[in-house]
Every structure is written in structure tokens, then in C-alpha cells.
Scaffold this motif. Structure first.
Motif, PDB file in Angstrom:
ATOM      1  N   GLY A 101       0.833  -1.269   0.104  1.00 23.93           N
ATOM      2  CA  GLY A 101      -0.162  -0.062   0.014  1.00 23.93           C
ATOM      3  C   GLY A 101       0.736   1.272   0.084  1.00 23.93           C
ATOM      4  N   LEU A 102       2.065   1.303   0.068  1.00 19.94           N
ATOM      5  CA  LEU A 102       2.890   2.447  -0.069  1.00 19.94           C
ATOM      6  C   LEU A 102       2.648   3.264  -1.104  1.00 19.94           C
ATOM      7  CD1 LEU A 102       5.086   4.069   1.543  1.00 19.94           C
ATOM      8  CD2 LEU A 102       6.725   2.766   0.055  1.00 19.94           C
ATOM      9  N   GLN A 103       2.876   2.817  -2.284  1.00 19.87           N
ATOM     10  CA  GLN A 103       2.220   3.569  -3.649  1.00 19.87           C
ATOM     11  C   GLN A 103       1.044   4.194  -3.491  1.00 19.87           C
ATOM     12  OE1 GLN A 103       2.896   1.022  -7.074  1.00 19.87           O
ATOM     13  NE2 GLN A 103       2.717   2.630  -8.491  1.00 19.87           N
ATOM     14  N   GLU A 104       0.126   3.764  -3.050  1.00 18.00           N
ATOM     15  CA  GLU A 104      -1.245   4.214  -2.828  1.00 18.00           C
ATOM     16  C   GLU A 104      -1.007   5.437  -1.884  1.00 18.00           C
ATOM     17  OE1 GLU A 104      -0.663   1.021  -2.785  1.00 18.00           O
ATOM     18  OE2 GLU A 104      -2.100   0.192  -4.248  1.00 18.00           O
ATOM     19  N   ILE A 105      -0.369   5.390  -0.902  1.00 18.51           N
ATOM     20  CA  ILE A 105      -0.319   6.460   0.290  1.00 18.51           C
ATOM     21  C   ILE A 105       0.582   7.273  -0.245  1.00 18.51           C
ATOM     22  CG2 ILE A 105       0.943   6.684   2.463  1.00 18.51           C
ATOM     23  CD1 ILE A 105       0.171   4.231   3.440  1.00 18.51           C
ATOM     24  N   GLN A 106       1.545   7.343  -1.092  1.00 19.78           N
ATOM     25  CA  GLN A 106       2.237   8.368  -1.821  1.00 19.78           C
ATOM     26  C   GLN A 106       1.339   9.199  -2.633  1.00 19.78           C
ATOM     27  OE1 GLN A 106       5.476   6.001  -3.346  1.00 19.78           O
ATOM     28  NE2 GLN A 106       6.907   6.521  -1.614  1.00 19.78           N
ATOM     29  N   LEU A 107       0.597   8.673  -3.365  1.00 20.50           N
ATOM     30  CA  LEU A 107      -0.497   9.226  -4.141  1.00 20.50           C
ATOM     31  C   LEU A 107      -1.427  10.421  -3.368  1.00 20.50           C
ATOM     32  CD1 LEU A 107      -1.910   9.559  -6.842  1.00 20.50           C
ATOM     33  CD2 LEU A 107      -3.549   8.002  -6.050  1.00 20.50           C
ATOM     34  N   VAL A 108      -1.596  10.055  -2.148  1.00 22.40           N
ATOM     35  CA  VAL A 108      -2.401  10.858  -1.346  1.00 22.40           C
ATOM     36  C   VAL A 108      -1.449  11.959  -0.806  1.00 22.40           C
ATOM     37  CG1 VAL A 108      -3.995  11.081   0.773  1.00 22.40           C
ATOM     38  CG2 VAL A 108      -3.994   8.961  -0.773  1.00 22.40           C
ATOM     39  N   ALA A 109      -0.429  11.541  -0.372  1.00 23.25           N
ATOM     40  CA  ALA A 109       0.537  12.447   0.253  1.00 23.25           C
ATOM     41  C   ALA A 109       1.332  13.437  -0.550  1.00 23.25           C
ATOM     42  CB  ALA A 109       1.660  11.332   1.055  1.00 23.25           C
ATOM     43  N   ASP A 110       1.219  13.453  -1.643  1.00 23.03           N
ATOM     44  CA  ASP A 110       1.762  14.488  -2.482  1.00 23.03           C
ATOM     45  C   ASP A 110       3.415  14.663  -2.282  1.00 23.03           C
ATOM     46  OD1 ASP A 110      -0.285  15.779  -3.861  1.00 23.03           O
ATOM     47  OD2 ASP A 110      -0.837  16.945  -1.901  1.00 23.03           O
ATOM     48  N   VAL A 111       4.008  13.343  -2.664  1.00 18.68           N
ATOM     49  CA  VAL A 111       5.357  13.361  -2.266  1.00 18.68           C
ATOM     50  C   VAL A 111       6.154  13.848  -3.729  1.00 18.68           C
ATOM     51  CG1 VAL A 111       7.332  11.542  -2.273  1.00 18.68           C
ATOM     52  CG2 VAL A 111       5.026  11.123  -0.990  1.00 18.68           C
ATOM     53  N   ALA A 112       7.149  14.580  -3.408  1.00 18.44           N
ATOM     54  CA  ALA A 112       7.727  15.492  -4.507  1.00 18.44           C
ATOM     55  C   ALA A 112       8.749  14.561  -5.092  1.00 18.44           C
ATOM     56  CB  ALA A 112       8.351  16.402  -4.037  1.00 18.44           C
ATOM     57  N   VAL A 113       8.874  14.430  -6.367  1.00 18.91           N
ATOM     58  CA  VAL A 113       9.975  13.519  -6.915  1.00 18.91           C
ATOM     59  C   VAL A 113      11.091  14.520  -7.490  1.00 18.91           C
ATOM     60  CG1 VAL A 113      10.320  12.093  -9.212  1.00 18.91           C
ATOM     61  CG2 VAL A 113       8.235  12.119  -7.961  1.00 18.91           C
ATOM     62  N   ALA A 114      12.495  14.136  -6.958  1.00 17.36           N
ATOM     63  CA  ALA A 114      13.599  14.805  -7.355  1.00 17.36           C
ATOM     64  C   ALA A 114      13.854  14.817  -8.830  1.00 17.36           C
ATOM     65  CB  ALA A 114      14.787  13.834  -6.700  1.00 17.36           C
ATOM     66  N   ARG A 115      14.336  16.115  -9.469  1.00 17.69           N
ATOM     67  CA  ARG A 115      14.672  16.300 -10.736  1.00 17.69           C
ATOM     68  C   ARG A 115      13.228  16.193 -11.561  1.00 17.69           C
ATOM     69  NH1 ARG A 115      19.568  16.095 -12.920  1.00 17.69           N
ATOM     70  NH2 ARG A 115      18.728  14.859 -14.635  1.00 17.69           N
ATOM     71  N   LYS A 116      12.042  16.498 -11.030  1.00 16.02           N
ATOM     72  CA  LYS A 116      10.648  16.640 -11.704  1.00 16.02           C
ATOM     73  C   LYS A 116      10.051  17.762 -10.815  1.00 16.02           C
ATOM     74  CE  LYS A 116       7.120  14.086 -13.261  1.00 16.02           C
ATOM     75  NZ  LYS A 116       6.137  12.318 -13.478  1.00 16.02           N
ATOM     76  N   THR A 117       9.652  17.353  -9.786  1.00 18.27           N
ATOM     77  CA  THR A 117       8.891  18.410  -8.987  1.00 18.27           C
ATOM     78  C   THR A 117       9.579  19.761  -8.627  1.00 18.27           C
ATOM     79  OG1 THR A 117       7.760  16.495  -7.937  1.00 18.27           O
ATOM     80  CG2 THR A 117       7.214  18.719  -7.020  1.00 18.27           C
ATOM     81  N   PRO A 118       9.220  20.653  -9.058  1.00 14.79           N
ATOM     82  CA  PRO A 118       9.928  22.027  -9.028  1.00 14.79           C
ATOM     83  C   PRO A 118       9.902  22.725  -7.689  1.00 14.79           C
ATOM     84  CG  PRO A 118       7.948  22.668 -10.151  1.00 14.79           C
ATOM     85  CD  PRO A 118       7.883  21.141  -9.988  1.00 14.79           C
ATOM     86  N   VAL A 119      10.367  22.017  -6.496  1.00  9.91           N
ATOM     87  CA  VAL A 119      10.510  22.670  -5.380  1.00  9.91           C
ATOM     88  C   VAL A 119      11.783  22.062  -4.842  1.00  9.91           C
ATOM     89  CG1 VAL A 119       7.777  22.497  -4.731  1.00  9.91           C
ATOM     90  CG2 VAL A 119       9.293  20.470  -4.370  1.00  9.91           C
ATOM     91  N   ALA A 120      12.163  22.783  -3.882  1.00  6.82           N
ATOM     92  CA  ALA A 120      13.302  22.495  -2.723  1.00  6.82           C
ATOM     93  C   ALA A 120      13.042  21.331  -2.028  1.00  6.82           C
ATOM     94  CB  ALA A 120      13.945  23.851  -2.188  1.00  6.82           C
ATOM     95  N   VAL A 121      13.320  20.132  -2.078  1.00  3.96           N
ATOM     96  CA  VAL A 121      13.039  19.190  -1.176  1.00  3.96           C
ATOM     97  C   VAL A 121      14.235  18.425  -0.688  1.00  3.96           C
ATOM     98  CG1 VAL A 121      12.987  17.729  -3.253  1.00  3.96           C
ATOM     99  CG2 VAL A 121      11.618  17.071  -1.350  1.00  3.96           C
ATOM    100  N   SER A 122      14.236  17.793   0.552  1.00  5.49           N
ATOM    101  CA  SER A 122      15.009  16.785   1.141  1.00  5.49           C
ATOM    102  C   SER A 122      14.289  15.588   1.768  1.00  5.49           C
ATOM    103  CB  SER A 122      16.148  17.483   2.180  1.00  5.49           C
ATOM    104  OG  SER A 122      16.806  18.481   1.724  1.00  5.49           O
ATOM    105  N   THR A 123      14.968  14.516   1.394  1.00  6.57           N
ATOM    106  CA  THR A 123      14.196  13.273   1.939  1.00  6.57           C
ATOM    107  C   THR A 123      15.225  12.533   3.147  1.00  6.57           C
ATOM    108  OG1 THR A 123      12.930  12.784   0.089  1.00  6.57           O
ATOM    109  CG2 THR A 123      13.280  11.060   1.493  1.00  6.57           C
ATOM    110  N   VAL A 124      14.434  12.199   4.555  1.00  2.00           N
ATOM    111  CA  VAL A 124      15.109  11.532   5.639  1.00  2.00           C
ATOM    112  C   VAL A 124      14.595  10.091   5.374  1.00  2.00           C
ATOM    113  CG1 VAL A 124      15.740  11.435   7.911  1.00  2.00           C
ATOM    114  CG2 VAL A 124      15.365  13.767   6.507  1.00  2.00           C
TER     115      VAL A 124
END
Length: 642
Positions: A101-124
């Protein structure tokens, strides 16, 4: 002769090898994986992937199996045959999460994609959290992330605070699996309510600036997007325990059934934190629980149920009194562990300031693959909070003196109360803040083609907060005279005093986003519109006059209090964001975004003076944001600027 043959054999073996290279790729987050393991199966010969996910491994000539793995992901085996001196490129090796179910949760959670989503983002990652957590609070693990400042504040369990780009938590959106958790009355986040969150977190994505979320949320300074562990696809379990030198113990246990033949998967995690804190009298007694149950319903439907909570009690230190000057002064004159909030009563230690709360949250996600191009995700959620914090009311005990080491003196106050014929002069009170929160979030995604996607949905929330003070301890007295506030001249332990009101906030919003993307370029436009409805019921500030009209209690303190409803207020809010990212090459990308945010005010700005007095000058807060950024990744080196 034997020596010569041996030397020739060694030389031949040393050069009978080739090279295997590839890129470890996160199939869920759609980004390179740093620290993935690439090993020749059955040997200790291996390497880890670089910042750009790349790895290069020397292997013996011939056939072998390369095993690419990362904690929390399914292992990928690649069969290869390498000739002497040959380089084999495996290309991009996609690793998928082993969680259901992780992929479905990411759909709801608006997870940014590196080198695609134009925002400053860091993942821990979960691994980084566990490696760096130690005795720290959950928000403190994020302080190594650019633009993030975190502090323990007073030092009690869960009293930490986090700032992003200088903005306090009222202007930071905190999301757990796509569900907003900022308080609907004031926008704050109380981390003591989420004491076991670090045990169940899979990853945390810090989006700086207006962020990628399509919801109308508090993302002025940034968004803290927390993804918890879904149900594991493999059975297993764990037990962990740790302790500090000053006496704080932490333990947790987890178990997973794995994905059963019935399509069911269950994961449960339980934890506890108990003992003495680093700061004087900041003891803690906390528990946490986290449960996920996922169920596949055929090929197109699945359900995910989550339940989490963290009942806790802990002693606190008043962080409002501790600026950098006083903190340094205490460190030099006494010690940094000094706490002015406690003393002795009848020979026993007593901390006037204690926090106690329990906020269970449950959610039910329904995921529907309508067809190959269209998907619907809907989550219904609810939380029920109860608890508050203690303090003094009326006369206080004698103050602590850091210079002499004296502590609060409660015995004199106790003796005064015992001898009093007019009730207690000073008491301990609880400030209670209970709430009920219900929400529904539904998101539809549709792909028109390989390049154009549409996301649209509805977001509804209803919140009721109950706030009052109650008598906690009369400290030797027979009663407490609260005539002026509540009309109760004989208040006993548990009676409501000082104030009592209910606050209501209801929210309904719609959102839509259009995204266009190719291999090297992506752009999006997002818009939201929402309506927030406020209301308030006051139980202590109003009475009935002789004509039967509801009037202010001032001048009528001895009359019985009546419930008075404020006028309901509706307020429109909206946001608009656009952004674009361009990958100049496989190493270098640039992005830009801008947005306009009109936010409805918090309820404290709607009703004034702790009454039903309406603020006739109320206006929306407006924010205009713009950002430019660039990133460069090459093997073991990465740099981002924005």
C-alpha cells in the motif's frame, strides 16, 4: 619453477575480472537511491551506491549474480556474464518497496519527485532516523536538513519545536500519510501527541517553501511530509531497547504477518519511553501504538486501516522563560539542567507543570484502480484528543533561587490553605484541551497520455475543541472561591473554573492540478478554493438578566452562567501555484516556482477577548512566494542551491 608457475597463476587470476555498473533507483519515490548495496551474491564483495544512485563493482570473469538491496525494499538479482576486462552496464535497477500500500499512500501524500517536482526538497529515510535519533526528539532528526531549525525548547518529552526557513509551526504544514495534523484552531503541532512516531516512520520529506501539496494548508515556510510504515509484505518482527546515562529508557517491539494468501497484511508496533529526563524533574511515562491492516479486494480495490496513538505524561520546564541569555546564565551559575518549576511539599518533589495527553488517530483508505489511466484514493479519518497541562492559580509557592540552589517552597502555601476560612489561596489547576476531529480526503488522478496528468479532489474537515480549567489540587484547602469567573464559590477538585468554551472549525475545499512532463522537462499548475466556518459556544462569560436576555457576566458575577453561542462566520480562501523543472543533463537541473496564498485566519483572530466578541476587521492573510533553484549530482558529490 614452482615459484614461477605460482606467480603466473596469481597474475592470471588478478586480471581475470570485469566491471559491473548500474544505477539503483527508488521505484516509489522516483529518485536515485543513496546507499543501496550491490553485492556479488554469496560473497562479501560489494559496494554502496553514490548520491546519484550509481555503483561500480569489480567482479570475477564468468557468470555470477549481482544482488541489489536496500532496507525496506525488495531485493533485485541480476544474472550477468562478464568477460575479462569487459564492463557490463545494468542500467537503472528499480527497487520497489516491500510494504503493502505504500504506492497508494504516496499518491495521497503529494510526495515530491527529485529532478521533476519544482520545489526545494530533502528526504530523510527510516535508516537515517534510526541512526541519528538516539535520545533526541523526532523533529530534531530533521535539523541537518537545509533550512530547518529544531530545538528541545524546555527539554521535556515531546516539547520540541521545528522551524523551516524561519517560519514557526503555525506556518509549516505537517502531514502524516497526506493527512494534515496541524491544530485547526491555531496551526500548531504538539509533538508529545506523536511520541512514538519515529518508531513507525518510513520516510520524511521536507519541502521548503510553498511545497507540492495540492491542499490548502499552512505551507508558507514549508511542508513536513511524513510517511509511516504500511503493512510489510514479508513476515517478521523485532525488539529494540535503549537507555540514556541520565535514566531515560526506550523500548519497542514490532511484528508483521506478511502478505497472507487472503490478501491481508497486518503490522503492529508498540513502544514505551519512561524514566528521568536530562532536565530536572522532566520525567516521562509514555506509551505508543501503531497498527496497519491492509486488504486487497480483487485486482482493482484495496483497503488500508491505520490506528496510532501515544498516551503520555511528562514533567516540563517553562521554555518561555529560557532565552539565550538566561540559559547561558543558568549554565554558568548553576547548570543547564536547572528547572525553576519544582520544589518540595511535605518532603516530596512536586513539579507544578505537567503535560498529559492522549490523541488516538484512525484512518481508513480506499484505493480504486478504475482503469489503467484513472485512479481514485479516498481516506476517512478521525482523532479524539483528551488531556492538558497543569500550573498554579492564585497565590504561588515561594520562588526557586538558582544562585543559592533553593527550590520552590510549597509547605508555607499548604499551611496557609489549611488555616484559611475562605478557601485555598493558591491551587494547582489543569488547563484542559479536548477535541474531536473528523475528515474526508478524496483524490482522483487521470493520465490523458504519457505526458499530461490531472489530479483533482475534495477535502473536508470538522473540528470541535473543548477548553476549560479545572481544580487539580486544593493544596490543603477545603475549596476554591471562583465566583468572579465561573460563579462557583465552592469549587472542589475536578470542578470547572476560570473559563469554559467550545470552538468549532469546519472546512470544505476543492483542488485541481494539471501536470505536463517529459524526460527532461516538467511543469504544473495547482489551484484550490475553500470555505472555513467558525463558531463558538461560551459557558462562563454570559448570564441571563432580569428580562431573560443573555448579557456579559461582568457586574453580574453571582448569577448562574448560561451557554451562549457566537455568530457563525464563513471565510473564503484560495491558493494558486505554478512551477517548472528542467533537467539540463543527467547531472544538472534547474527549477522555479511561484504561488499566491490567501489563508483564512485562525479562530483566535475571529473571536476576541476570549469571548464571543466578533472581530469586524478580520482579513485573510496573504502570501506571495517565488523561488529559483538548481541541483547537481555526480557520483559521490551532490549540491543544491535555491
Amino acid at each position: 619453477m614452482y615459484a614461477t608457475l605460482a606467480l603466473m597463476l596469481v597474475t592470471t587470476l588478478a586480471f581475470s575480472q570485469g566491471i559491473v555498473k548500474g544505477i539503483a533507483w527508488d521505484g516509489d519515490m522516483k529518485e536515485a537511491m543513496v546507499g543501496a548495496n550491490a553485492v556479488v551474491k554469496g560473497t562479501t564483495n560489494g559496494v554502496t551506491s553514490n548520491y546519484d544512485g550509481s555503483f561500480q563493482l569489480s567482479v570475477p570473469a564468468g557468470s555470477s549474480t549481482i544482488e541489489i538491496s536496500f532496507i525496506g525494499y525488495t531485493t533485485v538479482d541480476k544474472q550477468i556474464t562478464v568477460k575479462d576486462g569487459e564492463t557490463v552496464d545494468l542500467g537503472r535497477i528499480v527497487l520497489k518497496s516491500d510494504a503493502v500500500g505504500l504506492q497508494e499512500i504516496q499518491l495521497v501524500a503529494d510526495v515530491a519527485v527529485a529532478r521533476k517536482t519544482p520545489v526545494a526538497v530533502s528526504t530523510v529515510s527510516a535508516l537515517q532516523i534510526q541512526e541519528n535519533l538516539g535520545s533526541q526528539e523526532f523533529p530534531e532528526v530533521m535539523k541537518t536538513t537545509p533550512g530547518v531549525y529544531s530545538t528541545k525548547k524546555g527539554g521535556g518529552l515531546g516539547d520540541s519545536r521545528i522551524n523551516i526557513r524561519g517560519f514557526s509551526q503555525e506556518n509549516i504544514a505537517v502531514m502524516i500519510n497526506g493527512i494534515p495534523v496541524n491544530d485547526m484552531e491555531n496551526g500548531r503541532v504538539y509533538w508529545s501527541n506523536w511520541a512514538g512516531l519515529s518508531d513507525a516512520t518510513r520516510s520524511v520529506q521536507i519541502q521548503r517553501g510553498l511545497g507540492a501539496s495540492k491542499l490548502a494548508i499552512n505551507s508558507v515556510g514549508g511542508t513536513m511530509n511524513i510517511l509511516t510504515q504500511p503493512s510489510e509484505s514479508k513476515p517478521g518482527g523485532f525488539i529494540e531497547a535503549s537507555s540514556t546515562e541520565y535514566g531515560m529508557f526506550r523500548g519497542k517491539v514490532g511484528v508483521s504477518t506478511g502478505l497472507l494468501k487472503s490478501g491481508t497484511a497486518v503490522t503492529a508496533i508498540f513502544g514505551t519511553t519512561q524514566g528521568t529526563g536530562y532536565i530536572e524533574q522532566t520525567w516521562a511515562e509514555a506509551y505508543s501504538y501503531f497498527l496497519t491492516v491492509s486488504q486487497k479486494l480483487g485486482e482493482k480495490h484495496s483497503l488500508l486501516f491505520t490506528l496510532s496513538g501515544a498516551p503520555q505524561r511528562h514533567g516540563t520546564r517553562p521554555y518561555g522563560k529560557y532565552n539565550m541569555f538566561t540559559y547561558k546564565q543558568y549554565e554558568n551559575d548553576v547548570d543547564r539542567q536547572y528547572n525553576a518549576n519544582w520544589g518540595y511539599l511535605n518532603g516530596e518533589k512536586i513539579n507544578e507543570s505537567e503535560n498529559f495527553y492522549h490523541k488516538p488517530q484512525l484512518g481508513l483508505n480506499w484505493f480504486w484502480d478504475i482503469n489503467d489511466d484513472t485512479k481514485l484514493s479516498t481516506v476517512a479519518y478521525a482523532s479524539f484528543g483528551s488531556g492538558g497541562g497543569s500550573g498554579t492559580l492564585g497565590k504561588r509557592p515561594s520562588n526557586s533561587n538558582p544562585a543559592t540552589g533553593e527550590r520552590q517552597g510549597w509547605d508555607d502555601l499548604y499551611a496557609t490553605n489549611v488555616a484559611s476560612t475562605t478557601g485555598s489561596h493558591g491551587i494547582l489547576r489543569n488547563s484542559m484541551n479536548n477535541h474531536q476531529w473528523f475528515g474526508l480526503l478524496s483524490t482522483l488522478t487521470h493520465s490523458f497520455n504519457d505526458n499530461v496528468n490531472l489530479t483533482a479532489g475534495l477535502d473536508g474537515r470538522h473540528y470541535k475543541g473543548e477548553h476549560y480549567r479545572e481544580v487539580r489540587d486544593l493544596l490543603g484547602g477545603q475549596y476554591y472561591d471562583d465566583t468572579k469567573s465561573s460563579g462557583n464559590a465552592n469549587a472542589k477538585v475536578g470542578d470547572k473554573i476560570a473559563y469554559h468554551y467550545d470552538a468549532y472549525v469546519s472546512y470544505i475545499g476543492a483542488f485541481a492540478q494539471v501536470e505536463y512532463s517529459t524526460d527532461d522537462f516538467s511543469t504544473f499548475a495547482t489551484g484550490t478554493v475553500s470555505n472555513t466556518t467558525y463558531n463558538r459556544t461560551d459557558y462562563m462569560n454570559y448570564v441571563l438578566d432580569d428580562a431573560g436576555n443573555i448579557v456579559d457576566r461582568h457586574g453580574n458575577e453571582t448569577k448562574e452562567r448560561v451557554a451562549a453561542d457566537a455568530d457563525a462566520v464563513n471565510n473564503l480562501g484560495y491558493t494558486f501555484k505554478i512551477g517548472a523543472n528542467y533537467n539540463i543533463n543527467e547531472n544538472f537541473n534547474v527549477f522555479a516556482n511561484t504561488g499566491y496564498y490567501s489563508r483564512a485566519p485562525f479562530i483566535q483572530a475571529v473571536y476576541l477577548n476570549y469571548k464571543n466578541d466578533l472581530n469586524t476587521d478580520m482579513k485573510n492573510e496573504t502570501v506571495i512566494g517565488a523561488e529559483l533553484g538548481a541541483g547537481y549530482h555526480y557520483e559521490k558529490f551532490a549540491v543544491k542551491a535555491n
